[in-house]
Scaffold this motif. Structure first.
Motif, short mmCIF file in Angstrom:
data_model
loop_
_atom_site.label_atom_id
_atom_site.label_comp_id
_atom_site.label_asym_id
_atom_site.label_seq_id
_atom_site.Cartn_x
_atom_site.Cartn_y
_atom_site.Cartn_z
N ARG A 1 0.96 -1.23 -0.13
CA ARG A 1 -0.01 0.07 0.13
C ARG A 1 0.85 1.22 0.03
NH1 ARG A 1 -1.12 5.01 1.24
NH2 ARG A 1 0.42 4.38 2.96
N GLY A 2 0.70 2.15 -0.91
CA GLY A 2 1.67 3.32 -1.05
C GLY A 2 0.56 4.50 -1.79
N ASN A 3 1.40 5.61 -1.60
CA ASN A 3 0.68 6.63 -2.62
C ASN A 3 1.03 6.71 -4.05
OD1 ASN A 3 3.15 8.30 -2.87
ND2 ASN A 3 2.97 8.93 -0.75
N ALA A 4 0.64 7.40 -4.88
CA ALA A 4 0.94 7.06 -6.34
C ALA A 4 2.44 7.37 -6.53
CB ALA A 4 0.29 8.27 -6.87
N GLU B 1 9.19 6.96 -13.45
CA GLU B 1 9.94 8.29 -12.55
C GLU B 1 8.97 8.99 -11.82
OE1 GLU B 1 13.57 8.48 -13.18
OE2 GLU B 1 12.72 10.59 -12.87
N SER B 2 9.00 9.28 -10.65
CA SER B 2 7.88 9.92 -9.90
C SER B 2 8.42 11.06 -9.60
CB SER B 2 7.51 8.97 -8.54
OG SER B 2 8.36 9.43 -7.45
N ARG B 3 7.41 11.87 -9.05
CA ARG B 3 7.52 13.37 -8.61
C ARG B 3 7.22 13.35 -7.16
NH1 ARG B 3 3.58 16.87 -11.81
NH2 ARG B 3 2.49 15.06 -11.77
N GLY B 4 7.46 12.43 -6.37
CA GLY B 4 7.16 12.39 -4.98
C GLY B 4 8.23 13.26 -4.42
N SER C 1 2.96 12.49 -2.12
CA SER C 1 2.88 12.14 -3.51
C SER C 1 2.60 13.62 -4.35
CB SER C 1 1.66 11.29 -3.45
OG SER C 1 1.36 10.92 -5.08
N ARG C 2 3.38 13.48 -5.40
CA ARG C 2 3.02 14.71 -6.19
C ARG C 2 2.66 14.08 -7.68
NH1 ARG C 2 3.24 16.98 -2.32
NH2 ARG C 2 4.45 18.71 -1.61
N ASP C 3 2.01 12.90 -7.65
CA ASP C 3 1.49 12.21 -8.64
C ASP C 3 0.12 11.86 -8.63
OD1 ASP C 3 4.73 10.99 -8.82
OD2 ASP C 3 4.05 11.78 -10.69
N MET D 1 -7.63 14.76 4.42
CA MET D 1 -7.00 13.48 4.97
C MET D 1 -5.32 13.53 4.62
SD MET D 1 -9.91 10.58 3.86
CE MET D 1 -9.32 9.35 4.87
N PRO D 2 -4.94 14.01 3.43
CA PRO D 2 -3.57 14.02 3.17
C PRO D 2 -2.76 15.11 4.12
CG PRO D 2 -4.62 14.87 1.16
CD PRO D 2 -5.76 14.26 2.11
N GLN D 3 -3.88 16.19 4.80
CA GLN D 3 -3.27 17.20 5.51
C GLN D 3 -2.99 16.69 6.92
OE1 GLN D 3 -5.36 20.93 4.96
NE2 GLN D 3 -6.16 19.94 3.20
#
Ligand SMILES: Nc1ncnc2c1ncn2[C@@H]1O[C@H](COP(=O)(O)OP(=O)(O)O)[C@@H](O)[C@H]1O
Ligand SMILES: Cc1ncsc1CCOP(=O)(O)O
Ligand SMILES: [Mg+2]
Length: 267
Positions: free
Chosen positions: A121-124, A134-137, A142-144, A189-191
């Protein structure tokens, strides 16, 4: 015994027989994750010492491993616990917090993936990077968008022969073949730090309840967060009041309401 075929039935079954969930999680998440499990009806134990983690995993019904505040000693305990869970056929869930950020984390996650988590389980951003993209985390955040992680999740599930859950505005769960999306929750929630980590522990609790259906139990855990998150947001003035309302919403949610309000669609 009522069949555990719906998310609501799984929630009620979990409350009837609260599973002992062995959570190796980070310093930030320990308290809220334990409270999320108690509010949902499970029994948490945050045990990470290398001297006992393997033994404890043997007496718990599920294990969750989160690398948020990783150290060498903690990693020894994670490996021992994951081996014990795997050898006793118990579900174990990996949360690869910000694994892309450092060489230490990347190696740790490679070691843990080799021990075959049954659910990831993880964020995008975490799932995109875990599948080799290539992720923008940025740090733990998460930034994706989740939709850009769906193919990564399918490939990762295939490669690892695991259930993969990607969370964000609309969650996505796959076993590499089947896939669903889950709507709900709140932008608040992400806050609130460590809600994702807490969800990983709840995924473990549901997995312990019906280990024969890890796809269904993962969907049930995410749907529980989605419905409780909507309820908590109704009266929240911001992330602070959301946090305590969320615990109350989890405790108040019952199986019937979960089945009635969960928004799960075939992807
Ligand atoms: N924009 C959003 N809208 C609704 N729910 C969200 C949103 N972002 C995250 N969530 C929910 O917050 C919970 C934590 O997930 P997430 O923030 O993705 O994990 P992490 O904390 O590991 O980055 C999940 O239940 C997820 O569905
Ligand atoms: C802020 C922070 N730093 C290390 S772990 C952690 C909590 C991350 O929690 P989540 O992945 O649920 O956002
Ligand atoms: Mg996280």
């Amino acid at each position: 015994m009522q069949s555990k075929t719906t998310s609501g039935a799984m929630l009620e079954a979990m409350r009837e027989k609260p599973p002992l969930v062995h959570c190796i999680t980070n310093y930030v998440a320990m308290n809220i994750a334990a409270n999320v499990l108690l509010a949902s009806g499970a029994s948490p134990a945050m045990v990470h010492a290398a001297e006992e983690a393997g033994e404890f995993a043997g007496i718990a019904s599920a294990l969750t491993v989160n690398i948020g505040t990783l150290s060498t000693q903690w990693l020894d305990g994670m490996r021992a616990a994951a081996k014990a869970a795997a050898s006793s056929g118990k579900p174990w869930v990996l949360d690869p917090v910000a694994h892309y950020a450092t060489a230490f984390r990347r190696q740790a996650v490679a070691d843990l993936l080799a021990l075959k988590p049954t659910i990831i389980r993880g964020n995008a951003s975490e799932i995109i990077a875990l599948a080799g993209g290539e992720s923008r985390g940025q740090g733990v955040d998460s930034r994706d968008p989740v939709e850009q992680a769906e193919d990564s999740a399918r490939r990762l599930a295939e490669r690892q022969q695991a259930i993969v859950a990607v969370t964000g505005a609309v969650d996505f769960v796959t076993d590499g073949a089947r896939a669903v999306r889950i709507k709900g929750g709140s932008v608040l929630m992400p806050q609130v730090t460590a809600l994702g980590c807490s969800l990983t522990c709840l995924v473990g609790a549901f997995a312990a309840t019906a280990p024969e259906d890890l796809f269904g139990t993962t969907v049930a855990a995410l749907a529980t967060f989605a419905v409780a998150g909507e309820d908590a947001a109704l009266g929240a003035a911001g992330p602070g009041s959301f946090a305590w309302r969320f615990l109350d919403a989890l405790a108040a949610l019952d199986g019937e309401a979960l089945d009635a309000r969960a928004r799960v669609s075939i992807a």
